[in-house]
Design an enzyme around this catalytic site. Structure first.
Site, PDB file in Angstrom:
ATOM      1  N   ASP A   1      -7.182   9.889  -8.662  1.00 38.81           N
ATOM      2  CA  ASP A   1      -6.667  11.004  -8.432  1.00 38.81           C
ATOM      3  C   ASP A   1      -5.724  11.586  -9.392  1.00 38.81           C
ATOM      4  O   ASP A   1      -5.255  12.673  -9.458  1.00 38.81           O
ATOM      5  CB  ASP A   1      -5.869  11.000  -7.120  1.00 38.81           C
ATOM      6  CG  ASP A   1      -6.759  11.112  -5.784  1.00 38.81           C
ATOM      7  OD1 ASP A   1      -7.970  11.620  -5.971  1.00 38.81           O
ATOM      8  OD2 ASP A   1      -6.110  10.540  -4.540  1.00 38.81           O
TER       9      ASP A   1
ATOM     10  N   ASP B   1     -15.067   9.368   0.813  1.00 40.83           N
ATOM     11  CA  ASP B   1     -13.936   9.064   0.462  1.00 40.83           C
ATOM     12  C   ASP B   1     -13.481   7.730   1.415  1.00 40.83           C
ATOM     13  O   ASP B   1     -14.120   7.577   2.728  1.00 40.83           O
ATOM     14  CB  ASP B   1     -12.873  10.245   0.690  1.00 40.83           C
ATOM     15  CG  ASP B   1     -11.723  10.052  -0.207  1.00 40.83           C
ATOM     16  OD1 ASP B   1     -11.326   9.201  -0.569  1.00 40.83           O
ATOM     17  OD2 ASP B   1     -11.039  11.336  -0.471  1.00 40.83           O
TER      18      ASP B   1
END
Ligand code: GLA
Length: 708
Positions: free
Chosen positions: A523, A453
């Site tokens: 997301d 990430d």
């Protein structure tokens, strides 16, 4: 595939359907002479030419379609190269020196007329994907430093037309890859990121359709993607002579590179193509290239596993018992890979602390990582883990030990975003730290999947202990170091699948995909919003690398409640994953999920490795439909997703594409078998009856065997 015509002095790069031609003009410039459909005779391709000057303000050099324009002389549009020599001269004059053709590769070497500098223009042709890849390399062949102020990967000039329209991808966090279109004005458009990473706002992809009239099946399109994950720019310039120049490469903003004696600088690749068959074919060409050629480690064969990710179920409240409980239900429903997300390490109880301390928190995991991994393995699943190696919290042991490891300017505040700072990956010791902790994690534990990430942009990009004139190199060094680290980890741990995530889809590009196997596109896990994100995504990237999770019934983004079936169908259009809090599922939901997962297992080879046809767009129709067809055209899967009905109106017919015209297929819709040729399906269409809001259906086409 690649030929050099000695009489015309042109290089001809042919794919199955297209040709890209450039050559040396009588005046010694290297200019593009043709880009479009492949012509029947090699003799048809034009020699390289120069454009006439206009009045006393526009010179031939600036007007001509230079293949790699070096700034100097009367050139005023975007240059591919801008350098400064040791004596202060900032004018490069590149001339043809030599070339080499090796199978599908061409290298044309240019040399500065006076200074010790060479430039390699490197091309690779991928015939069956109708894709060409080009990049540039600057070599300092002398003994003095050369300062590079700008180096792009290359330029492309679409054939002249009345008008061109630009299609590109725009967005923000939880709203990535939205399609945008605009007619190209007589002006310059720059798509870019100056954030140190690819970015959510713009993606390094462009498509220019001739006369603004392309659709999914028709129309001429010039398209491309930059294979780079740091600061980038793509410029589209239309001049007063109706010419369009597209340039792409590393952003020159705050960039400077000192090229020392004997050194080379390799610019990233520009991957590009032309099609006469609309946006659908453009995407299929890009997808084919990505599936067959892009990844350096060739991990795209076979099928991707169905994963479970714990993030939305638990956020930071994770511990061994909770993860084991989720793993047991995941395995029961057919999940194949269990991924533990953020919160497992150091004092990471929220996003305020712990980043940088990459050791298991023993209070949460008394048996260490091994306890959970053994459990997951015993359930027949693989194990995966979340990391964010380029980042650090100020509240971490690592920061207390090495405050000098972050990007910072002395006497200036360090901006925190999501409470984190960025590690200076240009530093060798930081690179070593990141590689070592990752290598240790992968060597000591049975980890099959890494979600890597990046949750903020770079700011205050200072490297106080670097040489002053090299300080601006960090932007590029960071990205190159990331590639190198992943390359080393991949070489040592070849079976591990790496996923690129950046607060969702902030780092999706062909550069990262040379090393990473797949991406987390957003997301945003609202199954309806996802249709729009996924549609834009598939313009530029293939479904196999597009991970999608089924999450809780009431989604946190819009508060929308959708059925389990609809949520699954939306995610099954790519690489299926589950992110729901499984402990909340009742027996009925578990059984339904199990059924849908096993259905996906039967069709995933078609979705992940097949060819995509977009049939109805969620941007213009309440009924959205896409179809996937295997390369051999024996099987196909069609998705129909209804948003809502109005006035009791009939839904639009769906016209399946991609089937073999003359073969006969059977499809079962609501219990009725329809048997027709591929051509009949495409021309007559099918009706899929759906009623209500957010209803969906999947239908499968099977090619019938011909009796001999
Ligand atoms: C990012 C990712 C999420 C999740 C969190 C963890 O926002 O996009 O999927 O991994 O970080 O902090």
């Amino acid at each position: 595939m690649i030929k050099f015509s000695t009489d015309k002095k042109i290089w001809i790069l042919e794919t199955d359907d297209t040709a890209y031609v450039f050559g040396i003009t009588p005046g010694g410039l290297i200019t593009a002479s043709y880009f479009g459909a492949k012509l029947p005779r090699v003799e048809d391709y034009p020699a390289a030419g120069e454009q006439p000057a206009w009045a006393s303000f526009t010179n031939m050099e600036g007007q001509s379609y230079e293949e790699f324009s070096c700034w100097g002389g009367p050139r005023y549009n975007e240059p591919c190269l801008k350098v400064e020599f040791h004596d202060g001269v900032r004018d490069a004059v590149a001339e043809y020196k030599s070339h080499a053709i090796k199978e599908n590769m061409l290298t044309v070497t240019l040399k500065d007329k006076f200074y010790e500098m060479e430039i390699d223009l490197v091309y690779e042709v991928f015939a069956d994907a109708n894709i060409i890849k080009k990049s540039s390399r600057v070599k300092n062949t002398g003994s003095n430093d050369i300062i590079i102020d700008q180096i792009l990967s290359g330029a492309i000039y679409p054939q002249q037309a009345n008008e061109y329209r630009l299609t590109h991808l725009c967005g923000r966090w939880i709203g990535e890859t939205q399609l945008m279109q605009q007619v190209i004005p007589e002006a310059k458009i720059t798509l870019e990121s100056r954030k140190g990473f690819t970015g959510h706002h713009a993606n390094p992809f462009f498509a220019l359709d001739k006369n603004s009239n392309a659709d999914e099946q028709h129309g001429e399109i010039y398209f491309g993607e930059l294979a780079y994950s740091g600061n980038w720019k793509i410029c589209i310039e239309k001049d007063n002579f109706n010419s369009i120049k597209i340039t792409a490469g590393i952003h020159d903003f705050d960039f400077r590179w000192i090229l020392k004696a004997g050194e080379s600088f390799n610019a990233p690749a520009l991957v590009y193509g032309y099609t006469a068959d609309g946006f659908g074919q453009m995407s299929r060409n890009l997808h084919k290239y990505q599936l067959k050629y892009l990844n350096k480690f060739n991990t795209n064969s076979g099928n991707r596993k169905i994963l479970y990710n714990s993030w939305e179920a638990t956020f930071f409240s994770i511990d061994e018992a909770g993860q084991k409980k989720l793993a047991a239900i995941a395995a029961e429903t057919g999940v194949e890979l269990f991924v533990m997300d953020d919160g497992w390490f150091g004092e990471r109880h929220s996003d305020k602390a712990g980043l940088g301390d990459w050791f298991i928190n023993n209070k949460k995991f008394p048996e260490g990582l091994k306890g959970l991994i053994n459990h997951v393995k015993s359930l027949g699943m693989d194990f995966g883990l979340w990391v964010e190696p380029e980042m650090i919290n100020a509240d971490s042991d690592l920061y207390r030990e090495h405050p000098e490891w972050i990007y910072h300017f002395p006497n200036r505040k360090n901006t925190e975003m999501r409470n984190q700072l960025v590690l200076n990956l240009a530093r060798k010791d930081v690179q070593q730290f990141v590689f070592s902790f990752m290598d240790k994690l992968l060597s000591e534990n049975e980890i099959s999947f890494i979600k890597w990430d990046l949750n903020r942009a770079i700011s205050e990009p200072g490297y106080p202990s670097a040489e002053k004139n090299e300080m601006r190199q960090v932007w590029v060094e960071h990205t190159f170091a990331l590639y190198e680290i992943i390359g080393l980890l991949k070489a040592k741990h070849p079976k591990v699948i790496f996923q690129s995530c950046s607060g969702g889809g902030g780092r999706v590009d062909m550069g990262v995909l040379e090393y990473f196997d797949q991406v987390w596109p957003s997301d945003n896990t609202d199954a309806f919003d996802r249709l729009l994100i996924q549609e834009g995504f598939t313009y530029a990237y293939c479904p196999k690398i597009m991970e999608a999770w089924v999450t809780d019934k009431k989604n946190w983004v819009n508060g929308r409640e959708l059925s389990l079936e609809y949520r699954f169908h939306s995610c099954m259009m790519g690489n299926l994953g589950i992110g729901e809090n499984l402990t909340k599922w009742n027996d009925e939901e578990k059984a339904e999920a199990k059924k849908l997962i096993s259905e996906y297992k039967e069709i995933r080879h078609v979705i992940q490795n097949g060819e995509l046809y977009r049939l109805l767009s969620p941007r213009s129709s309440h009924l959205f439909s896409v179809m996937y067809v295997t390369e051999d055209k024996n099987e196909a899967v069609l998705f129909a997703m209804l948003q809502c009905n109005h006035f009791g109106k009939e839904l639009p017919k769906i016209f399946p594409q991609g089937l073999d015209s003359n073969s006969v297929y059977t499809v079962n819709i609501d219990g009725n078998d329809i048997v027709m040729s591929g051509k009949a399906f495409a021309n007559i269409g099918i009706e899929i009856k759906l009623k209500g809001d957010f209803k969906s259906k999947i239908v499968k086409f099977i090619k019938m065997k011909v009796e001999s």
